[in-house]
Design a protein around this motif. Structure first.
Motif, PDB file in Angstrom:
ATOM      1  N   GLY A 122      -2.748   4.023  -4.955  1.00  0.00           N
ATOM      2  CA  GLY A 122      -2.704   3.521  -3.680  1.00  0.00           C
ATOM      3  C   GLY A 122      -1.651   2.360  -3.412  1.00  0.00           C
ATOM      4  N   LEU A 123      -1.232   1.829  -4.623  1.00  0.00           N
ATOM      5  CA  LEU A 123      -0.223   0.759  -4.415  1.00  0.00           C
ATOM      6  C   LEU A 123       1.112   1.326  -4.774  1.00  0.00           C
ATOM      7  N   HIS A 180       1.331  -0.970 -14.451  1.00  0.00           N
ATOM      8  CA  HIS A 180       0.549  -0.197 -15.112  1.00  0.00           C
ATOM      9  C   HIS A 180      -0.996  -0.873 -14.664  1.00  0.00           C
ATOM     10  N   LEU A 181      -1.813  -0.116 -14.186  1.00  0.00           N
ATOM     11  CA  LEU A 181      -2.866  -0.543 -13.650  1.00  0.00           C
ATOM     12  C   LEU A 181      -3.971  -0.096 -14.676  1.00  0.00           C
ATOM     13  N   ILE A 182      -4.877  -1.398 -14.818  1.00  0.00           N
ATOM     14  CA  ILE A 182      -5.990  -1.300 -15.874  1.00  0.00           C
ATOM     15  C   ILE A 182      -7.069  -0.853 -15.018  1.00  0.00           C
ATOM     16  N   PRO A 223       0.830  -1.115  -0.031  1.00  0.00           N
ATOM     17  CA  PRO A 223       0.032  -0.156   0.152  1.00  0.00           C
ATOM     18  C   PRO A 223       0.876   1.248  -0.038  1.00  0.00           C
ATOM     19  N   ASP A 224       0.469   2.186  -0.533  1.00  0.00           N
ATOM     20  CA  ASP A 224       1.389   3.627  -0.919  1.00  0.00           C
ATOM     21  C   ASP A 224       0.351   4.502  -0.881  1.00  0.00           C
ATOM     22  N   GLU A 225       0.255   5.418   0.145  1.00  0.00           N
ATOM     23  CA  GLU A 225      -0.896   6.464   0.401  1.00  0.00           C
ATOM     24  C   GLU A 225      -0.307   7.656  -0.658  1.00  0.00           C
ATOM     25  N   TRP A 252      14.971  -4.203  -0.917  1.00  0.00           N
ATOM     26  CA  TRP A 252      13.868  -3.840  -2.097  1.00  0.00           C
ATOM     27  C   TRP A 252      14.215  -2.686  -2.797  1.00  0.00           C
ATOM     28  N   LEU A 253      13.958  -2.745  -3.840  1.00  0.00           N
ATOM     29  CA  LEU A 253      14.142  -1.622  -5.073  1.00  0.00           C
ATOM     30  C   LEU A 253      12.319  -1.008  -5.445  1.00  0.00           C
ATOM     31  N   LYS A 254      12.406   0.033  -5.357  1.00  0.00           N
ATOM     32  CA  LYS A 254      11.040   0.627  -5.570  1.00  0.00           C
ATOM     33  C   LYS A 254      11.081   0.550  -7.320  1.00  0.00           C
ATOM     34  N   SER A 255       9.762   0.174  -7.634  1.00  0.00           N
ATOM     35  CA  SER A 255       9.716  -0.068  -9.230  1.00  0.00           C
ATOM     36  C   SER A 255       8.263   0.054  -9.678  1.00  0.00           C
ATOM     37  N   ASP A 256       7.750   1.086  -9.172  1.00  0.00           N
ATOM     38  CA  ASP A 256       6.345   1.606  -9.586  1.00  0.00           C
ATOM     39  C   ASP A 256       6.214   1.783 -11.173  1.00  0.00           C
TER      40      ASP A 256
END
Length: 233
Positions: A138-139, A163-165, A131-133, A155-159
């Motif tokens: 939100g993710l 890709h959200l549908i 979760p990511d506010e 852990w490496l942040k990989s936002d």
């Protein structure tokens, strides 16, 4: 059709992929009129696969049905030892019987990796969906850095790979809707509450997944809570 393509081209073994013929279990015939009885294909059902003929009547070198039962019996019980080939150690092969012959065979998924259900290509990355506010979705997607499987976990942040549908893309037809719970964050919060764990710790433990990745591409994955992940192309 009297032959499959491989048999028509003169290849041996011919009835494999799909089929149970190989160099250790060869067929002496390639004519389907001989390899199959009329009742085995005129009314397709599961009986030839489920009901083996009496052992005295079986002809595994002249029947596709008998070959399937014969080879499964040998492989599942590991009673068949193939001839040694170049660079072969002669050690017993892994097979379905290994699951109960070796008490801890399933402990670390070694059998699944040795004999995967489907052959996959590319690297496999271990990820976690947190979760990511601060993120509009939100993710947040984190990737476990390679060669760092032991503590401390890095852990490496990989936002940029996530890709959200949107629901509007999928649920646009009349009567089209998911059934069951599909809200990842809601389920995560409920699980964290049940286990009395901090939400982020719960996600790092139970929100982990493995995905195939192309190291030559940074496209990442499409994601929807109902359908899961799919490689973005």
């Amino acid at each position: 059709m009297q032959y499959n393509l491989a048999a028509w081209q003169g290849k041996k073994p011919a009835y494999c992929r799909p089929g149970f013929e190989n160099k250790d279990f060869p067929l002496q015939e390639q004519d389907l009129n001989i390899l199959l009885r009329a009742e085995e294909y005129q009314h397709p059902d599961s009986r030839p696969r489920l009901l083996a003929r009496p052992e005295a009547e079986q002809r595994p070198t002249h029947s596709l049905t008998d070959l399937e039962h014969y080879r499964l019996q040998k492989d599942l019980n590991q009673t068949h030892k193939p001839g040694l080939r170049r660079n072969s150690t002669g050690e017993p092969r892994l097979c379905a019987a290994t699951c109960w012959q070796w008490p801890h065979a399933m402990l670390h998924a070694a059998l699944q990796r040795k004999q995967p259900f489907r052959l996959s290509h590319g690297d496999e990355w271990e990820l976690a969906l947190l979760p990511d506010e601060d993120n509009a979705s939100g993710l947040s997607l984190l990737r476990l850095e390679q060669d760092k499987q032991r503590d401390p976990i890095d852990w490496l942040k990989s936002d940029h790979l996530l890709h959200l549908i949107a629901d509007s893309t999928l649920l646009c037809g009349k009567g089209i809707r998911p059934w069951g719970s599909s809200d990842y964050l809601s389920e995560l919060e409920q699980l964290a509450s049940t286990l009395d764990m901090p939400l982020e710790d719960c996600a790092r433990r139970y929100g982990r997944l493995r995905l195939r990745a192309d190291k030559n591409s940074d496209e990442g994955w499409l994601f929807h809570p109902v359908l899961g992940f799919g490689r973005k192309r």
